[in-house]
Design an enzyme around this catalytic site. Sequence first.
Site, short mmCIF file in Angstrom:
data_model
loop_
_atom_site.label_atom_id
_atom_site.label_comp_id
_atom_site.label_asym_id
_atom_site.label_seq_id
_atom_site.Cartn_x
_atom_site.Cartn_y
_atom_site.Cartn_z
N GLY A 11 54.38 46.77 31.41
CA GLY A 11 53.42 45.68 31.62
C GLY A 11 53.28 44.80 30.38
N ASP A 49 56.35 58.80 37.21
CA ASP A 49 55.18 58.10 37.73
C ASP A 49 53.94 58.80 37.19
OD1 ASP A 49 53.12 57.10 39.29
OD2 ASP A 49 54.34 57.03 41.11
N SER A 75 47.20 46.55 38.36
CA SER A 75 46.44 45.61 37.54
C SER A 75 45.74 44.52 38.34
CB SER A 75 47.36 44.96 36.50
OG SER A 75 48.37 44.22 37.16
N SER A 114 38.38 48.23 31.59
CA SER A 114 38.30 46.83 32.03
C SER A 114 36.86 46.38 32.24
CB SER A 114 39.05 46.73 33.36
OG SER A 114 38.66 45.58 34.07
N GLU A 116 35.89 44.97 34.62
CA GLU A 116 35.58 45.16 36.04
C GLU A 116 34.71 46.38 36.29
OE1 GLU A 116 36.12 43.30 38.74
OE2 GLU A 116 37.12 41.71 37.63
N TYR A 138 39.33 48.59 42.23
CA TYR A 138 39.92 48.59 40.89
C TYR A 138 38.87 49.00 39.85
CZ TYR A 138 41.86 46.66 36.55
OH TYR A 138 42.30 46.50 35.26
N VAL A 177 45.53 34.20 37.49
CA VAL A 177 45.28 32.76 37.64
C VAL A 177 45.77 31.95 36.43
CG1 VAL A 177 42.90 32.67 36.73
CG2 VAL A 177 43.61 31.13 38.57
N LYS A 180 49.47 31.54 36.75
CA LYS A 180 49.73 30.73 37.93
C LYS A 180 49.56 29.26 37.56
CE LYS A 180 48.17 30.40 42.72
NZ LYS A 180 47.21 30.96 43.69
N ARG A 267 37.97 35.11 46.82
CA ARG A 267 37.73 36.54 47.08
C ARG A 267 36.37 36.77 47.71
NH1 ARG A 267 40.03 38.70 41.20
NH2 ARG A 267 42.04 37.66 41.42
N PRO A 268 36.31 37.74 48.65
CA PRO A 268 35.02 38.02 49.29
C PRO A 268 33.98 38.50 48.28
CG PRO A 268 36.81 39.39 50.22
CD PRO A 268 37.41 38.55 49.17
P1 GDP Z 1 41.13 39.35 37.30
O1 GDP Z 1 39.86 38.86 36.67
O2 GDP Z 1 41.69 40.54 36.63
O3 GDP Z 1 41.03 39.49 38.77
O4 GDP Z 1 42.21 38.19 36.97
P2 GDP Z 1 42.73 36.94 37.84
O5 GDP Z 1 43.46 36.07 36.88
O6 GDP Z 1 43.48 37.40 39.04
O7 GDP Z 1 41.41 36.22 38.35
C1 GDP Z 1 40.49 35.63 37.46
C2 GDP Z 1 39.49 34.76 38.23
O8 GDP Z 1 40.17 33.62 38.73
C3 GDP Z 1 38.88 35.45 39.45
O9 GDP Z 1 37.51 35.14 39.48
C4 GDP Z 1 39.58 34.78 40.63
O10 GDP Z 1 38.78 34.73 41.80
C5 GDP Z 1 39.77 33.39 40.07
N1 GDP Z 1 40.82 32.61 40.76
C6 GDP Z 1 40.71 31.36 41.26
N2 GDP Z 1 41.84 30.96 41.83
C7 GDP Z 1 42.73 31.98 41.72
C8 GDP Z 1 44.08 32.15 42.14
O11 GDP Z 1 44.71 31.27 42.74
N3 GDP Z 1 44.68 33.35 41.81
C9 GDP Z 1 43.99 34.33 41.13
N4 GDP Z 1 44.64 35.47 40.83
N5 GDP Z 1 42.71 34.19 40.74
C10 GDP Z 1 42.08 33.03 41.04
#
Ligand code: GDP
Length: 315
Positions: A11, A49, A75, A114, A116, A138, A177, A180, A267-268
């Site tokens: 990772g 594993d 993750s 985390s 989280e 998670y 994100v 992305k 996300r919900p």
């Molecule tokens: P996480 O905090 O470990 O879940 O990392 P992420 O990068 O997946 O998400 C961070 C935040 O970005 C969360 O609150 C998501 O809801 C928000 N988010 C908004 N748009 C997106 C998207 O297109 N992809 C992801 N992965 N997160 C998004």
Amino acid sequence: MPTALITGVGGQDGGYLAERLLADGVEVHALALPGDDVGIDGVHLHTGDVADLDATRASILEVAPDEVYNLAGLSSVARSWDEPGLTARVNGLAAAGLMGAAHDVGARFVQASSAEIFGLPDRSPQDEDTPVRPANPYGAAKAYAHFMVEVYRRRGLHGTSLVLYNHESPRRPAHFVTRKISSGVAAIAAGHAGRISLGNLAARRDWGWAPDYVEAMVLAARATTPRDYVVATGEAHSVEEFAAAAFGCIGIADWSSYVDVDPALIRPVDAPALVGDASRIREELGWQPTVDFGELVRRMVEADRLLLETATPPG
Ligand code: GDP
């Protein structure tokens, strides 16, 4: 020379940590899944594993490391809803098994926990005294491992649970994100793509530079007294701010016309804001973040632009 064993070396953090320890002259062993592309010279690879507790324990007894860093885990918070059982096995039970083995060989243990584990916290910023109250599979699995570090510490393990806030880099997989956005912006700059689809733009996260968080792991392993620490920059930014900064790197100010909000990506259950207070690790171990938000975004966008340039033949 100390010997370290890293799980999850395939990772983002595992790679940075292996490089960091090797540069220091540490003998690095790693547990990797069959087929994991680790690509770091000098690491002694053990295939397996972590969810196979007996095999993992056998590896630790064989290597008898001085330090064990547990970075293995599923993750993705979003995906943990699809695989709650697997998430519990890998992020929870496997960690406990590793602690047991580390305890038995007298190794120091660092758990990559985390933010989280705090779920939907009612106070901001969060610190080591914030109630552990996860809100997704998670976070619940990570919370179990976090508690087990304390359980084993009481039994004599030099164990630390680091409550890591989001930490990013050009090596972050694209389902997060930040990556992305950086890869999407680079594709738009190169004329390869028109738009980016995102979910909740208002979500706020405390985004740091991944190698800084790896440094915290090494500091924790070498600390005289083991203790849990929050590792964070202390600054929260929204997804929208990340997008604006990333588009700014390619000279686009009016970024909103390049971004779609896809309700399916919202996300919900999603923590509206996670931001950490890292005062304890700053004061006790001298840790500090070295890369600020603007620089983090710039490095990620630049790296993705370079990747596209080198991947695209000229002409
Ligand atoms: P996480 O905090 O470990 O879940 O990392 P992420 O990068 O997946 O998400 C961070 C935040 O970005 C969360 O609150 C998501 O809801 C928000 N988010 C908004 N748009 C997106 C998207 O297109 N992809 C992801 N992965 N997160 C998004």
